[in-house]
Design a protein around this motif. Structure first.
Motif, PDB file in Angstrom:
ATOM      1  N   GLY A  94       3.494  30.880  37.391  1.00 34.85           N
ATOM      2  CA  GLY A  94       2.174  30.539  36.876  1.00 34.85           C
ATOM      3  C   GLY A  94       1.314  29.828  37.901  1.00 34.85           C
ATOM      4  N   GLY A  95       1.912  29.480  39.029  1.00 41.83           N
ATOM      5  CA  GLY A  95       1.157  28.832  40.089  1.00 41.83           C
ATOM      6  C   GLY A  95       1.114  27.316  39.989  1.00 41.83           C
ATOM      7  N   GLY A  96       1.759  26.733  38.973  1.00 40.55           N
ATOM      8  CA  GLY A  96       1.686  25.290  38.787  1.00 40.55           C
ATOM      9  C   GLY A  96       2.653  24.499  39.647  1.00 40.55           C
ATOM     10  N   GLY A  97       3.761  25.093  40.064  1.00 38.81           N
ATOM     11  CA  GLY A  97       4.795  24.342  40.759  1.00 38.81           C
ATOM     12  C   GLY A  97       4.611  24.289  42.257  1.00 38.81           C
ATOM     13  N   GLY A  98       4.033  25.298  42.841  1.00 36.92           N
ATOM     14  CA  GLY A  98       3.854  25.330  44.279  1.00 36.92           C
ATOM     15  C   GLY A  98       5.138  25.637  45.044  1.00 36.92           C
ATOM     16  N   ARG A  99       6.211  26.066  44.353  1.00 36.84           N
ATOM     17  CA  ARG A  99       7.480  26.399  45.014  1.00 36.84           C
ATOM     18  C   ARG A  99       7.635  27.906  45.061  1.00 36.84           C
ATOM     19  NH1 ARG A  99      10.706  22.806  40.897  1.00 36.84           N
ATOM     20  NH2 ARG A  99       9.173  23.906  39.668  1.00 36.84           N
ATOM     21  N   PRO A 100       8.257  28.406  46.115  1.00 36.12           N
ATOM     22  CA  PRO A 100       8.484  29.858  46.177  1.00 36.12           C
ATOM     23  C   PRO A 100       9.357  30.317  45.011  1.00 36.12           C
ATOM     24  CG  PRO A 100       8.976  28.818  48.287  1.00 36.12           C
ATOM     25  CD  PRO A 100       8.720  27.722  47.297  1.00 36.12           C
ATOM     26  N   GLN A 101       8.992  31.418  44.401  1.00 33.24           N
ATOM     27  CA  GLN A 101       9.702  31.908  43.226  1.00 33.24           C
ATOM     28  C   GLN A 101      11.158  32.248  43.531  1.00 33.24           C
ATOM     29  OE1 GLN A 101       7.737  35.027  41.121  1.00 33.24           O
ATOM     30  NE2 GLN A 101       9.211  35.035  39.467  1.00 33.24           N
ATOM     31  N   ASP A 102      11.442  32.753  44.731  1.00 32.54           N
ATOM     32  CA  ASP A 102      12.833  33.099  45.057  1.00 32.54           C
ATOM     33  C   ASP A 102      13.715  31.861  45.128  1.00 32.54           C
ATOM     34  OD1 ASP A 102      11.480  32.314  47.366  1.00 32.54           O
ATOM     35  OD2 ASP A 102      12.635  33.626  48.682  1.00 32.54           O
ATOM     36  N   THR A 103      13.161  30.743  45.591  1.00 30.00           N
ATOM     37  CA  THR A 103      13.917  29.493  45.638  1.00 30.00           C
ATOM     38  C   THR A 103      14.227  29.005  44.235  1.00 30.00           C
ATOM     39  OG1 THR A 103      12.879  28.880  47.728  1.00 30.00           O
ATOM     40  CG2 THR A 103      13.905  27.109  46.465  1.00 30.00           C
ATOM     41  N   VAL A 104      13.257  29.076  43.355  1.00 29.20           N
ATOM     42  CA  VAL A 104      13.454  28.650  41.975  1.00 29.20           C
ATOM     43  C   VAL A 104      14.477  29.556  41.294  1.00 29.20           C
ATOM     44  CG1 VAL A 104      12.342  28.314  39.729  1.00 29.20           C
ATOM     45  CG2 VAL A 104      11.148  27.643  41.814  1.00 29.20           C
ATOM     46  N   ALA A 105      14.402  30.848  41.558  1.00 26.01           N
ATOM     47  CA  ALA A 105      15.364  31.783  40.971  1.00 26.01           C
ATOM     48  C   ALA A 105      16.780  31.477  41.462  1.00 26.01           C
ATOM     49  CB  ALA A 105      14.979  33.218  41.310  1.00 26.01           C
ATOM     50  N   ALA A 106      16.931  31.186  42.741  1.00 28.52           N
ATOM     51  CA  ALA A 106      18.248  30.856  43.293  1.00 28.52           C
ATOM     52  C   ALA A 106      18.785  29.571  42.670  1.00 28.52           C
ATOM     53  CB  ALA A 106      18.165  30.713  44.809  1.00 28.52           C
ATOM     54  N   LEU A 107      17.925  28.584  42.507  1.00 32.39           N
ATOM     55  CA  LEU A 107      18.351  27.334  41.868  1.00 32.39           C
ATOM     56  C   LEU A 107      18.746  27.561  40.414  1.00 32.39           C
ATOM     57  CD1 LEU A 107      15.746  24.821  43.331  1.00 32.39           C
ATOM     58  CD2 LEU A 107      18.199  24.906  43.803  1.00 32.39           C
ATOM     59  N   THR A 108      18.033  28.427  39.731  1.00 31.78           N
ATOM     60  CA  THR A 108      18.347  28.750  38.340  1.00 31.78           C
ATOM     61  C   THR A 108      19.730  29.371  38.231  1.00 31.78           C
ATOM     62  OG1 THR A 108      16.010  29.059  37.824  1.00 31.78           O
ATOM     63  CG2 THR A 108      17.593  30.064  36.319  1.00 31.78           C
ATOM     64  N   ILE A 109      20.040  30.271  39.137  1.00 34.20           N
ATOM     65  CA  ILE A 109      21.359  30.911  39.148  1.00 34.20           C
ATOM     66  C   ILE A 109      22.446  29.874  39.391  1.00 34.20           C
ATOM     67  CG2 ILE A 109      22.850  32.490  40.455  1.00 34.20           C
ATOM     68  CD1 ILE A 109      20.253  34.204  40.867  1.00 34.20           C
ATOM     69  N   GLU A 110      22.224  29.000  40.357  1.00 37.78           N
ATOM     70  CA  GLU A 110      23.229  27.979  40.662  1.00 37.78           C
ATOM     71  C   GLU A 110      23.403  27.004  39.501  1.00 37.78           C
ATOM     72  OE1 GLU A 110      25.360  28.148  43.182  1.00 37.78           O
ATOM     73  OE2 GLU A 110      24.313  30.009  43.649  1.00 37.78           O
ATOM     74  N   LEU A 111      22.313  26.643  38.830  1.00 35.24           N
ATOM     75  CA  LEU A 111      22.419  25.763  37.663  1.00 35.24           C
ATOM     76  C   LEU A 111      23.192  26.439  36.538  1.00 35.24           C
ATOM     77  CD1 LEU A 111      18.913  24.047  37.499  1.00 35.24           C
ATOM     78  CD2 LEU A 111      21.122  22.949  37.892  1.00 35.24           C
ATOM     79  N   GLY A 135      12.463  27.352  32.766  1.00 37.41           N
ATOM     80  CA  GLY A 135      11.134  26.752  32.753  1.00 37.41           C
ATOM     81  C   GLY A 135      10.571  26.625  34.152  1.00 37.41           C
ATOM     82  N   GLY A 136      11.452  26.371  35.114  1.00 41.30           N
ATOM     83  CA  GLY A 136      11.009  26.257  36.506  1.00 41.30           C
ATOM     84  C   GLY A 136      10.448  27.564  37.014  1.00 41.30           C
ATOM     85  N   CYS A 137      11.079  28.672  36.634  1.00 39.37           N
ATOM     86  CA  CYS A 137      10.588  29.984  37.061  1.00 39.37           C
ATOM     87  C   CYS A 137       9.226  30.265  36.448  1.00 39.37           C
ATOM     88  CB  CYS A 137      11.577  31.087  36.646  1.00 39.37           C
ATOM     89  SG  CYS A 137      13.006  31.179  37.725  1.00 39.37           S
ATOM     90  N   GLY A 138       9.052  29.901  35.209  1.00 34.10           N
ATOM     91  CA  GLY A 138       7.766  30.118  34.554  1.00 34.10           C
ATOM     92  C   GLY A 138       6.647  29.314  35.203  1.00 34.10           C
TER      93      GLY A 138
END
Length: 56
Positions: A19-36, A12-15
């Protein structure tokens, strides 16, 4: 169940990011998703080991 919750949360964070709603870099969110996902896998292994009476 832990794996499902963790993976849904990360996905959900990546989405939101793309979508522009989070304001976080997509690569950071992807890395966090992998770690989770890795953490969820480790929790699942520990739970299975605990319920079967063995140590991971």
């Amino acid at each position: 169940m832990v794996t499902t919750v963790r993976r849904r949360g990360g996905g959900g964070g990546c989405g939101r990011c793309s979508g522009g709603g989070g304001g976080r870099p997509q690569d950071t969110v992807a890395a966090l998703t992998i770690e989770l996902a890795k953490l969820a896998d480790r929790i699942d292994v520990a739970c299975i080991a605990h319920s079967s009476g063995t140590t991971p």
